[in-house]
Scaffold this motif. Sequence first.
Motif, PDB file in Angstrom:
ATOM      1  N   LYS A  28      -9.256  21.338   9.514  1.00  0.00           N
ATOM      2  CA  LYS A  28      -9.974  21.001   8.887  1.00  0.00           C
ATOM      3  C   LYS A  28     -11.610  21.511   8.531  1.00  0.00           C
ATOM      4  N   PHE A  29     -11.867  21.191   7.493  1.00  0.00           N
ATOM      5  CA  PHE A  29     -13.124  21.394   7.614  1.00  0.00           C
ATOM      6  C   PHE A  29     -14.354  20.295   8.007  1.00  0.00           C
ATOM      7  N   PRO A  30     -14.723  20.353   8.973  1.00  0.00           N
ATOM      8  CA  PRO A  30     -15.521  19.737   9.697  1.00  0.00           C
ATOM      9  C   PRO A  30     -16.926  19.068   8.581  1.00  0.00           C
ATOM     10  N   ALA A  31     -17.103  18.004   9.484  1.00  0.00           N
ATOM     11  CA  ALA A  31     -17.331  16.678   8.776  1.00  0.00           C
ATOM     12  C   ALA A  31     -18.968  16.704   9.351  1.00  0.00           C
ATOM     13  N   TYR A  32     -19.387  17.908   9.386  1.00  0.00           N
ATOM     14  CA  TYR A  32     -21.448  18.380   9.697  1.00  0.00           C
ATOM     15  C   TYR A  32     -21.379  19.050   8.049  1.00  0.00           C
ATOM     16  N   ILE A  33     -23.303  17.878   7.816  1.00  0.00           N
ATOM     17  CA  ILE A  33     -23.663  18.416   7.159  1.00  0.00           C
ATOM     18  C   ILE A  33     -24.978  19.279   7.688  1.00  0.00           C
ATOM     19  N   TRP A  34     -25.304  20.502   7.536  1.00  0.00           N
ATOM     20  CA  TRP A  34     -26.192  20.766   8.299  1.00  0.00           C
ATOM     21  C   TRP A  34     -27.697  21.168   6.956  1.00  0.00           C
ATOM     22  N   GLN A  35     -29.110  21.322   7.095  1.00  0.00           N
ATOM     23  CA  GLN A  35     -30.286  21.248   6.605  1.00  0.00           C
ATOM     24  C   GLN A  35     -31.051  21.627   8.262  1.00  0.00           C
TER      25      GLN A  35
ATOM     26  N   VAL B  38     -21.259  13.756  10.031  1.00  0.00           N
ATOM     27  CA  VAL B  38     -23.461  14.134  11.051  1.00  0.00           C
ATOM     28  C   VAL B  38     -23.766  15.085  10.203  1.00  0.00           C
ATOM     29  N   HIS B  39     -25.154  14.218   9.947  1.00  0.00           N
ATOM     30  CA  HIS B  39     -25.864  14.686   9.040  1.00  0.00           C
ATOM     31  C   HIS B  39     -27.034  15.227   9.860  1.00  0.00           C
ATOM     32  N   GLU B  40     -27.791  16.396   9.982  1.00  0.00           N
ATOM     33  CA  GLU B  40     -28.826  16.679  10.857  1.00  0.00           C
ATOM     34  C   GLU B  40     -29.454  17.829  10.552  1.00  0.00           C
ATOM     35  N   VAL B  41     -30.657  17.710   9.824  1.00  0.00           N
ATOM     36  CA  VAL B  41     -31.580  18.442   9.252  1.00  0.00           C
ATOM     37  C   VAL B  41     -32.430  18.986  10.621  1.00  0.00           C
TER      38      VAL B  41
ATOM     39  N   GLY C 251     -38.475  17.484  10.856  1.00  0.00           N
ATOM     40  CA  GLY C 251     -37.367  16.096  10.717  1.00  0.00           C
ATOM     41  C   GLY C 251     -37.681  14.715   9.379  1.00  0.00           C
ATOM     42  N   PRO C 252     -37.271  14.466   9.348  1.00  0.00           N
ATOM     43  CA  PRO C 252     -37.234  12.748   8.427  1.00  0.00           C
ATOM     44  C   PRO C 252     -37.481  11.923   8.495  1.00  0.00           C
ATOM     45  N   ASP C 253     -37.775  11.681  10.238  1.00  0.00           N
ATOM     46  CA  ASP C 253     -38.471  10.976  11.254  1.00  0.00           C
ATOM     47  C   ASP C 253     -39.765  11.686  11.497  1.00  0.00           C
ATOM     48  N   SER C 254     -40.363  12.478  11.176  1.00  0.00           N
ATOM     49  CA  SER C 254     -41.633  12.821  10.882  1.00  0.00           C
ATOM     50  C   SER C 254     -42.817  12.179  10.335  1.00  0.00           C
ATOM     51  N   GLY C 255     -44.161  12.078  10.254  1.00  0.00           N
ATOM     52  CA  GLY C 255     -44.495  11.396   9.394  1.00  0.00           C
ATOM     53  C   GLY C 255     -45.446  13.025   8.278  1.00  0.00           C
ATOM     54  N   LYS C 256     -44.985  14.366   8.852  1.00  0.00           N
ATOM     55  CA  LYS C 256     -44.779  14.666   7.934  1.00  0.00           C
ATOM     56  C   LYS C 256     -44.017  15.943   7.217  1.00  0.00           C
ATOM     57  N   PHE C 257     -43.091  14.826   7.204  1.00  0.00           N
ATOM     58  CA  PHE C 257     -41.694  14.921   6.534  1.00  0.00           C
ATOM     59  C   PHE C 257     -42.364  14.623   4.839  1.00  0.00           C
ATOM     60  N   GLU C 258     -42.247  15.288   3.986  1.00  0.00           N
ATOM     61  CA  GLU C 258     -42.769  15.269   2.632  1.00  0.00           C
ATOM     62  C   GLU C 258     -41.826  14.244   1.889  1.00  0.00           C
ATOM     63  N   GLU C 259     -42.723  13.040   1.316  1.00  0.00           N
ATOM     64  CA  GLU C 259     -42.306  12.086   0.997  1.00  0.00           C
ATOM     65  C   GLU C 259     -40.636  12.419  -0.562  1.00  0.00           C
TER      66      GLU C 259
END
Length: 364
Positions: A88-95, A125-128, A100-108
């Motif tokens: 199967k196509f693995p259910a991952y999304i890589w960016q 599973v979505h990973e930045v 990271g999105p949890d950082s205050g430096k991540f652009e709005e």
Amino acid sequence: MALSNSWKRPALVAVVFIILFLLLRQSSVSPSTPEVALTAEEGRPSRSYPPPKAPKPAHEAQQLIHDVPSKSLDEKLRYHFPYDIESKFPAYIWQTWKYGPDSGKFEERLRPFEASWTALHPGFVHEVITDDAALHVISYLYASVPEVVQAYEAMPLPVIKADFFRYLILLARGGIYSDIDTQALKPATDWLPPNLDTTTVGLVVGIEADPDREDWNDWYARRIQFCQWTIQSKPGHPVLRDIVATITEDTLHMKEAGRLRKGKEPPKSIMEYTGPGVWTDALFSYFNDREYFDYSARATNVSYSDFFDIRVHKKIGDVVVLPITSFSPGVGQMGAEGPEDPMAFVKHEFDGSWKPESERMKDD
């Protein structure tokens, strides 16, 4: 300051371990339905393309086990990252991004784009992956192929490493890679026709450029150009293995010749080094490789003309090529329709990216 540094180091280690744990999770999705013949245009049959050949016998793989260190880079990658088309196509999304999105430096301005992937893919599973974590991830995944890690470390610019990372993560884990400034318009489960047997597909790509004009060579390096800001694959696909080997060997040769300097442009353009130019070449090389396809009944190779002005999916062997509208809706040229079109799946916003549009075109 000492207290701050002592706090940051364990935190970074913890983040890396969390990422590695997620990399090892078994998560996949792929509906299985009967295969159909795809067409270049609605109502007109596509010419017949040979299916991929059967995998090599198991005893050949066993022979390779005893002598892996002496094998070529391509053979090492083949052994460590085997390809199973029926999986199967693995259910991952890589960016990837600087933060990271949890950082205050991540652009709005990037948050809506990143969030669109999670919203449309709740079971994935979505990973930045941040720039700091990327090297740890690659070092872990490719510990058995140190040449790859050495090449990644030697790359002089973040944009080059980001290009390389997408091929590396897809080769090792599969799933979807998409640039941080892309917006998901439809879930990946809608990218392929519902009656297409996904056990016969291992790679999904889209057309980036189809410039039907005499001066196309002034703007693009290839008459047909495949985009690499969004790619879906199963682990170990031969196209990914080929491009990883090509870029690794190219990088190590330039390093040995003293032609790579940190923070400086490489001696060849990014387009030809790690970008859509070399990616397009890898795909055409695969389409015409007799190791994988039986061309005994065909007189001509797969060429640029096979993809001129396609409006629906086109399947060649185990690769599905999407029309320009799928990953480039709304660009206003080359036949691309708008984001509301049924074939529009991902929109590249070209907003906030460290990689300008000009770097996907031929250098002057």
